[in-house]
Structures are given as structure tokens and as C-alpha cells.
Motif scaffolding. Structure first.
Motif, short mmCIF file in Angstrom:
data_model
loop_
_atom_site.label_atom_id
_atom_site.label_comp_id
_atom_site.label_asym_id
_atom_site.label_seq_id
_atom_site.Cartn_x
_atom_site.Cartn_y
_atom_site.Cartn_z
N TYR A 36 0.86 -1.19 0.00
CA TYR A 36 0.00 0.00 0.00
C TYR A 36 0.89 1.24 0.00
N GLN A 38 0.77 5.20 1.34
CA GLN A 38 0.03 6.10 2.24
C GLN A 38 0.64 7.49 2.14
N LYS A 41 -3.51 10.26 4.35
CA LYS A 41 -4.56 9.64 5.17
C LYS A 41 -4.70 8.15 4.85
N ALA A 42 -5.61 7.82 3.95
CA ALA A 42 -5.92 6.41 3.73
C ALA A 42 -4.83 5.73 2.91
N PRO A 43 -4.35 4.57 3.35
CA PRO A 43 -3.47 3.78 2.49
C PRO A 43 -4.22 3.36 1.23
N PHE B 88 -3.94 7.60 15.01
CA PHE B 88 -4.69 7.70 13.75
C PHE B 88 -5.46 6.40 13.58
N LEU B 90 -8.02 3.96 11.59
CA LEU B 90 -8.46 3.68 10.23
C LEU B 90 -9.46 2.54 10.22
N GLY B 104 -10.78 3.66 4.88
CA GLY B 104 -11.38 4.97 5.00
C GLY B 104 -10.30 6.02 5.16
N GLN B 105 -10.73 7.28 5.24
CA GLN B 105 -9.77 8.38 5.30
C GLN B 105 -9.15 8.57 6.67
#
Lengths: 109, 112
Positions: A36, A38, A41-43, B88, B90, B104-105
């Protein structure tokens, strides 16, 4: 205990360089290895590898899995500043992903 | 197409206050759902996963709990936040039988 180890932890390169990111794994009931990217924020998904020795390619990125030696590499050729990100490797154990700590890549102009 | 929504994006909460983070998935049914936490300088740590409504598995004993009241809704909660809960968070989903997870963000939680 399942373990995924990525190296290096951080890397700074110049635009145009080629980089190789490493991932070794010890995952019970291993099914696949995933990469992934990153950025903030989101991977976001890059590759999913299940078979040894078969290279997967997407543009300047490529990846390969060695199930005998339990590792994978992610190659990025002709790097660009937009490649700057954390690259995460994860081993799938059948119900969830076990992540490494990631490699933080910075590509300078 | 499938989408995943996670909110709020950022949250600052005092120590001892409760927490509720929500995640919903659209465009698929009976997904596997996950909560991960990413502390600074570390990889993603799996907190909870769920293969169906009301079915929650915890990976790490801690101050948090999860619930899945509907097929495509996953909630992360705490009754009393600790400083160490900062991080953080997720949410992710995958199709049953595959390991490919979509994220998700994220929610940046700071406990003060």
C-alpha cells in the motif's frame, strides 16, 4: 507471533533515481502479500502477490514475491516527487492483514 | 462501486471522556470490517475485525470496544479515553474470503 519487517525505515532519493523497498514476513497461514501507499490519510492499494516469482507491474512500480525466502520487494523506477509517501507492506493471514512499520520515502527535486 | 466513509476526520478529546467513531460502507454486502490504529512512526495495528453483524474479534486487549449494529456499519468506542489512545484510527473493509482491504480516510484522535 506474526511479524512483518520493512527496510529501510526511511529513504531520501533524488528525482529520477530507482529505489527498492524490502519486506520480510513470518505470517501464520500466509495467503498473500500486499503493498500500500500512504500519502496523508488512507493507504491506497498497490499490489497483491500470491505466487512466487511472478512480477506485478503498474507503470513505474513493480513488485515480486519470494515465498521460499519469505520476502517481497517493491521497485520504483524514475522516481518523481509524487512518489513521496509511506509504503506499507502487509501479510495476509486469512482474516486480516499484518502490517510492517512502513518505509518513508522522500523524493527530492 | 464501493465506498467507505469514516468520521470525524479529526477529534480532540479530554482524558476520561467517551469516544465514538463511526464507519459505513456502501456498495457491497456482508463485508469484513476492521479497525486499525496507526501510532506515530509505527505500522498499522489491528484492533478489531468483524465478519458479520454482532460478531467482533479483538486483537489487542485495551480501553476500546467495537460494535457492528448493521451489516455495513462499524463503530469504535471507549467509555473513558486515556492519553495512550491518541493516534490515527483507520476503518477498512474487505470482501469475505479475500485479504485485499480498502481503507477509509481515517480519524486523527488527540487525547489531552
Amino acid at each position: 507471533e506474526d511479524k512483518v519487517v520493512q527496510s529501510p525505515l526511511s529513504l531520501v532519493v533524488h528525482e529520477g533515481d530507482t529505489v527498492t523497498l524490502n519486506c520480510s514476513y513470518e505470517v501464520t497461514n500466509f495467503r498473500s502479500l500486499l503493498w500500500y501507499k500512504q500519502e496523508k490519510k488512507a493507504p491506497t492499494f498497490l499490489f497483491m502477490l500470491t505466487s512466487s516469482g511472478i512480477e506485478k507491474k503498474s507503470g513505474r512500480l513493480s513488485s515480486i514475491l519470494d515465498k521460499k525466502e519469505l520476502f517481497s520487494i517493491l521497485n520504483i523506477t524514475a522516481t518523481q516527487t509524487g512518489d513521496s509517501a509511506i509504503y506499507l507492506c502487509a501479510g495476509e493471514s486469512g482474516y486480516a492483514l499484518n502490517f510492517g512499520k512502513g518505509t518513508s520515502l522522500l523524493v527530492t527535486p | 462501486s464501493q465506498t467507505i466513509h469514516q468520521w470525524p476526520a479529526t477529534l480532540v478529546q479530554p482524558v476520561g471522556s467517551p469516544l465514538s467513531l463511526e464507519c459505513t460502507v456502501e456498495g457491497t454486502s456482508n463485508p469484513n470490517l476492521y479497525w486499525y490504529r496507526q501510532a506515530a512512526g509505527r505500522g498499522l495495528q489491528l484492533l478489531f475485525y468483524s465478519v458479520g453483524i454482532g460478531q467482533i474479534s479483538s486483537e489487542v486487549p485495551q480501553n476500546l470496544s467495537a460494535s457492528r449494529p448493521q451489516d455495513r456499519q462499524f463503530i469504535l468506542s471507549s467509555k473513558k479515553l486515556l492519553l495512550s489512545d491518541s493516534g490515527f484510527y483507520l476503518c477498512a473493509w474487505s470482501i469475505t474470503g479475500t485479504g485485499l482491504a480498502f481503507f477509509g480516510q481515517g480519524t486523527r484522535l488527540t487525547v489531552v
